[in-house]
Design an enzyme around this catalytic site. Structure first.
Site, PDB file in Angstrom:
ATOM      1  CG  HIS A 403      -4.140  18.815 -12.099  1.00  0.00           C
ATOM      2  ND1 HIS A 403      -4.524  19.922 -12.810  1.00  0.00           N
ATOM      3  CD2 HIS A 403      -3.773  19.249 -10.869  1.00  0.00           C
ATOM      4  CE1 HIS A 403      -4.380  20.983 -12.043  1.00  0.00           C
ATOM      5  NE2 HIS A 403      -3.940  20.613 -10.862  1.00  0.00           N
ATOM      6  CD  GLU A 456      -1.751  17.719  -2.807  1.00  0.00           C
ATOM      7  OE1 GLU A 456      -0.733  17.763  -2.087  1.00  0.00           O
ATOM      8  OE2 GLU A 456      -2.750  18.419  -2.606  1.00  0.00           O
TER       9      GLU A 456
HETATM   10  N1  ACO Z   1      -7.524   7.676  -9.693  1.00  0.00           N
HETATM   11  C1  ACO Z   1      -8.333   6.944 -10.494  1.00  0.00           C
HETATM   12  N2  ACO Z   1      -9.144   7.478 -11.421  1.00  0.00           N
HETATM   13  C2  ACO Z   1      -9.142   8.803 -11.544  1.00  0.00           C
HETATM   14  C3  ACO Z   1      -8.309   9.627 -10.765  1.00  0.00           C
HETATM   15  C4  ACO Z   1      -7.476   9.016  -9.813  1.00  0.00           C
HETATM   16  N3  ACO Z   1      -6.682   9.718  -9.030  1.00  0.00           N
HETATM   17  N4  ACO Z   1      -8.520  10.911 -11.112  1.00  0.00           N
HETATM   18  C5  ACO Z   1      -9.453  10.911 -12.075  1.00  0.00           C
HETATM   19  N5  ACO Z   1      -9.819   9.635 -12.349  1.00  0.00           N
HETATM   20  C6  ACO Z   1     -10.771   9.196 -13.357  1.00  0.00           C
HETATM   21  C7  ACO Z   1     -12.182   9.404 -12.860  1.00  0.00           C
HETATM   22  O1  ACO Z   1     -12.656   8.290 -12.160  1.00  0.00           O
HETATM   23  C8  ACO Z   1     -12.918   9.630 -14.161  1.00  0.00           C
HETATM   24  O2  ACO Z   1     -13.127   8.370 -14.757  1.00  0.00           O
HETATM   25  P1  ACO Z   1     -14.528   8.059 -15.487  1.00  0.00           P
HETATM   26  O3  ACO Z   1     -14.482   8.887 -16.736  1.00  0.00           O
HETATM   27  O4  ACO Z   1     -14.461   6.591 -15.721  1.00  0.00           O
HETATM   28  O5  ACO Z   1     -15.617   8.459 -14.564  1.00  0.00           O
HETATM   29  C9  ACO Z   1     -11.911  10.371 -15.031  1.00  0.00           C
HETATM   30  O6  ACO Z   1     -10.623  10.022 -14.509  1.00  0.00           O
HETATM   31  C10 ACO Z   1     -12.059  11.882 -14.988  1.00  0.00           C
HETATM   32  O7  ACO Z   1     -12.132  12.267 -13.625  1.00  0.00           O
HETATM   33  P2  ACO Z   1     -12.805  13.614 -13.120  1.00  0.00           P
HETATM   34  O8  ACO Z   1     -13.304  13.406 -11.729  1.00  0.00           O
HETATM   35  O9  ACO Z   1     -13.770  14.129 -14.131  1.00  0.00           O
HETATM   36  O10 ACO Z   1     -11.605  14.584 -13.129  1.00  0.00           O
HETATM   37  P3  ACO Z   1     -11.574  15.953 -12.364  1.00  0.00           P
HETATM   38  O11 ACO Z   1     -10.890  16.903 -13.265  1.00  0.00           O
HETATM   39  O12 ACO Z   1     -12.907  16.386 -11.867  1.00  0.00           O
HETATM   40  O13 ACO Z   1     -10.710  15.592 -11.076  1.00  0.00           O
HETATM   41  C11 ACO Z   1      -9.054  15.439  -9.426  1.00  0.00           C
HETATM   42  C12 ACO Z   1      -9.441  16.042 -10.792  1.00  0.00           C
HETATM   43  C13 ACO Z   1     -10.122  15.853  -8.396  1.00  0.00           C
HETATM   44  C14 ACO Z   1      -7.710  15.982  -8.971  1.00  0.00           C
HETATM   45  C15 ACO Z   1      -9.011  13.902  -9.558  1.00  0.00           C
HETATM   46  O14 ACO Z   1      -8.033  13.526 -10.494  1.00  0.00           O
HETATM   47  C16 ACO Z   1      -8.778  13.180  -8.216  1.00  0.00           C
HETATM   48  O15 ACO Z   1      -9.734  12.935  -7.476  1.00  0.00           O
HETATM   49  N6  ACO Z   1      -7.502  12.860  -7.874  1.00  0.00           N
HETATM   50  C17 ACO Z   1      -7.195  12.217  -6.610  1.00  0.00           C
HETATM   51  C18 ACO Z   1      -7.118  13.255  -5.487  1.00  0.00           C
HETATM   52  C19 ACO Z   1      -5.893  14.146  -5.575  1.00  0.00           C
HETATM   53  O16 ACO Z   1      -4.812  13.713  -5.943  1.00  0.00           O
HETATM   54  N7  ACO Z   1      -6.086  15.440  -5.208  1.00  0.00           N
HETATM   55  C20 ACO Z   1      -5.039  16.447  -5.243  1.00  0.00           C
HETATM   56  C21 ACO Z   1      -5.216  17.305  -6.471  1.00  0.00           C
HETATM   57  S1  ACO Z   1      -3.859  18.390  -6.741  1.00  0.00           S
HETATM   58  C22 ACO Z   1      -4.275  19.848  -5.992  1.00  0.00           C
HETATM   59  O17 ACO Z   1      -5.385  20.208  -5.833  1.00  0.00           O
HETATM   60  C23 ACO Z   1      -3.202  20.723  -5.513  1.00  0.00           C
END
Ligand code: ACO
Length: 518
Positions: A403, A456
């Site tokens: 998140h 989610e």
């Molecule tokens: N699985 C694996 N790795 C992850 C995940 C995940 N679900 N989420 C983040 N990471 C990792 C990224 O790969 C990144 O790693 P890196 O530093 O090696 O590149 C690091 O964690 C930071 O990730 P960001 O993309 O910078 O985090 P951001 O804050 O932009 O993303 C998000 C948040 C979009 C929710 C992300 O965690 C994700 O894609 N989750 C999966 C999709 C999801 O569950 N969406 C529903 C969100 S809840 C809602 O909106 C109501």
């Protein structure tokens, strides 16, 4: 990143408001307060006949006056104003003005040119400009994705990511979900307070009940909307239907309507969205839509319009908790979208349609069915660890994890895990096992990123257990989040300023000669 020109320094003249709301020293406090309320400002500048500032009267003075028991209709402005207020010139830089005035704890400072009042500037405006754009700073210093950037003030609620806490107005959202029906929370969001009597609750419920029915002009078009496209993309259908409701009911630009009209638009959209979701789903499946039933609770009616049967009470209760827990969540992408659209003065329907578009992305609202797909792809407990490990090593994101704001357990996920436990079942046990393995794998392969389940993950489990079809997960999210969007639309419209940020141009240097015509 390519070199960019420095952002020009902002002057007080660039950020001040004009004309200024003023008062005469001989006027009564009641008259001055009325003027402040009418113009929605927190202070009036007291001027003489030459428009020279001789004092300032602020909301803080009003509070002191009320505490002293003074009668505002019999008290003169001159008795309570701060005399000879500090002033600032319009050609001073915002940074200098802020530095010079910050220590005094002022909120508003009159702007004076040649001894005449020409504007007023708030310390908050000066601070924002001074902090975000110090001299010589480049616009790209704002983080990508605006992470951590404060773009507005709100009284609707907020998220404390480090603590794993979020609130609606002043109440814990999770406590509200555990103890209140959704209509109470809806009223809290739209009108600012929970109902305090059973009569007030009933009046609000009656207002909603009348608005649940799909307008006739829209009803006839729903079949074609539901059947459009080879694939069922439920939020596409919902946004078309919401657009049609706003269009046929003649929603007018938020800039041109008063609060009561905009609130009426908000109530209409929030009430009709669940009915639209059910009707579109049924039409797409070849079934007739089902009319809403006034004798059923909110979630029970929602499930009934979708499934054609009155649901088990525990299913209705579980879905209602989910709906309450997803009404609002700070400045998430769809809420921000709704506010940006409202800031242009567009109608409430446009804001909600745009917000639905933002919500449709898998990084925002489109994940609950994907989280469930993931559980099914894993299949058995012994496959969980290798499956998750391979996925993360491949660079895939585990759906339902991570998140932007929460760096600890998402409180919605904890709530929904409890709800899933109350409902029970094999899927819930399996989900808990996968959650534990995923958190282990993520902390090993993505150390320091603090990745836990988000809303989610268990949402999918809860909704699936309550027989909500997978294709309706995100629309169900939209049907509660629309209440949050509308609360934000009302707030944005009440104190509007066009949201119009800047960008760094990083393409080839202009002006390049336009190539000769072909
Ligand atoms: N699985 C694996 N790795 C992850 C995940 C995940 N679900 N989420 C983040 N990471 C990792 C990224 O790969 C990144 O790693 P890196 O530093 O090696 O590149 C690091 O964690 C930071 O990730 P960001 O993309 O910078 O985090 P951001 O804050 O932009 O993303 C998000 C948040 C979009 C929710 C992300 O965690 C994700 O894609 N989750 C999966 C999709 C999801 O569950 N969406 C529903 C969100 S809840 C809602 O909106 C109501």
């Amino acid at each position: 990143m390519a070199a960019v020109a420095p952002v020009p320094e902002r002057l007080v003249a660039d950020v001040m408001s004009a004309p200024v709301v003023t008062a005469g020293a001989g006027e009564t406090i009641a008259v001055a307060a009325g003027r402040m309320a009418e113009h929605r400002v927190g202070s009036v500048v007291v001027t003489d006949s030459q428009l020279r500032p001789i004092g300032i009267l602020t909301e803080r003075d009003m509070i002191r006056l009320a505490a002293a028991g003074a009668d505002p209709t019999a008290t003169k402005v001159s008795e309570w104003m701060t005399t000879d207020p500090d002033v600032v010139a319009p050609d001073v830089t915002a940074r200098d003005a802020f530095a010079r005035l910050a220590e005094h704890g002022y909120r508003h400072i009159p702007v004076v040119r040649d001894a005449t009042l020409v504007g007023i500037v708030s310390m908050r405006d000066l601070m924002r400009v001074a902090v975000v754009q110090p001299a010589g700073a480049h616009a790209h210093e704002v983080p990508r994705g605006l992470e951590g950037v404060v773009v507005a003030e709100t009284t609707i609620g907020d998220v404390r990511g480090q603590e794993g806490f979020y609130h609606y107005r002043q109440y814990s959202a999770v406590d509200l979900a555990r103890t209140r029906p959704i209509e109470d929370v809806w009223q809290l969001m739209v009108d600012g307070a929970l109902p305090t009597t059973l009569e007030a609750r009933a009046a609000f419920a009656a207002e909603i009940a009348a608005l649940r029915t799909i307008p006739d002009a829209v009803r006839g078009e729903l079949g074609s909307i539901a059947r459009a496209g080879v694939e069922w993309v439920p939020l596409d259908a919902l946004r078309s239907a919401v657009s049609l409701v706003a269009q046929t009911l003649g929603f007018r630009p938020s800039l041109d309507v008063d609060h009561a009209t905009l609130r009426a638009n908000a109530m209409q959209i929030c009430a009709v969205v669940p009915t639209l979701v059910g009707a579109l789903w049924r039409l797409r499946s070849g079934d007739e839509p089902i009319e809403p039933r006034g004798d059923l609770g909110y979630a029970a009616n929602y499930l009934y319009m979708m499934q054609g049967e009155v649901p088990a009470p525990e299913h209705a209760a579980a879905v209602e908790k989910y709906l309450i827990s997803t009404i609002d969540h700070g400045f998430n992408a769809s809420t921000f979208t709704a506010r940006v659209i409202t800031s242009t003065g567009a109608d409430l329907g446009a804001a909600v349609v745009g917000a639905i578009g933002a919500l449709s992305g898998p990084l925002h609202g489109g994940a609950p069915s994907r989280a469930l797909d993931m559980l099914e792809a894993i299949g058995t407990p012994e496959r969980a660890e290798p499956w998750l490990r391979e996925a993360v090593e491949r660079g895939d994101r585990l759906m339902g994890f991570g998140h932007r704001v929460y760096k600890t357990d998402d409180p919605r996920s904890l709530l929904l895990r409890d709800v899933a436990r109350e409902l029970g079942g094999a899927r819930q046990e399996f989900a808990e096992l996968v959650e534990a393995k995923a958190v282990e794998v993520l902390s090993e392969l993505k150390p320091g990123r603090k990745l836990y389940t988000n809303v989610e993950f268990y949402a999918g489990v809860v909704l699936d257990t309550c027989a909500v079809p997978r294709g309706l997960f995100t629309p169900t999210f939209a049907s509660s989040r629309v209440i949050g969007w509308c609360a934000h639309v009302l707030e944005q419209a009440a104190a509007n300023r066009l949201i119009r940020p800047s960008c760094d141009y990083v393409g080839p240097p202009p002006p390049a000669p336009v190539p000769a015509p072909l």
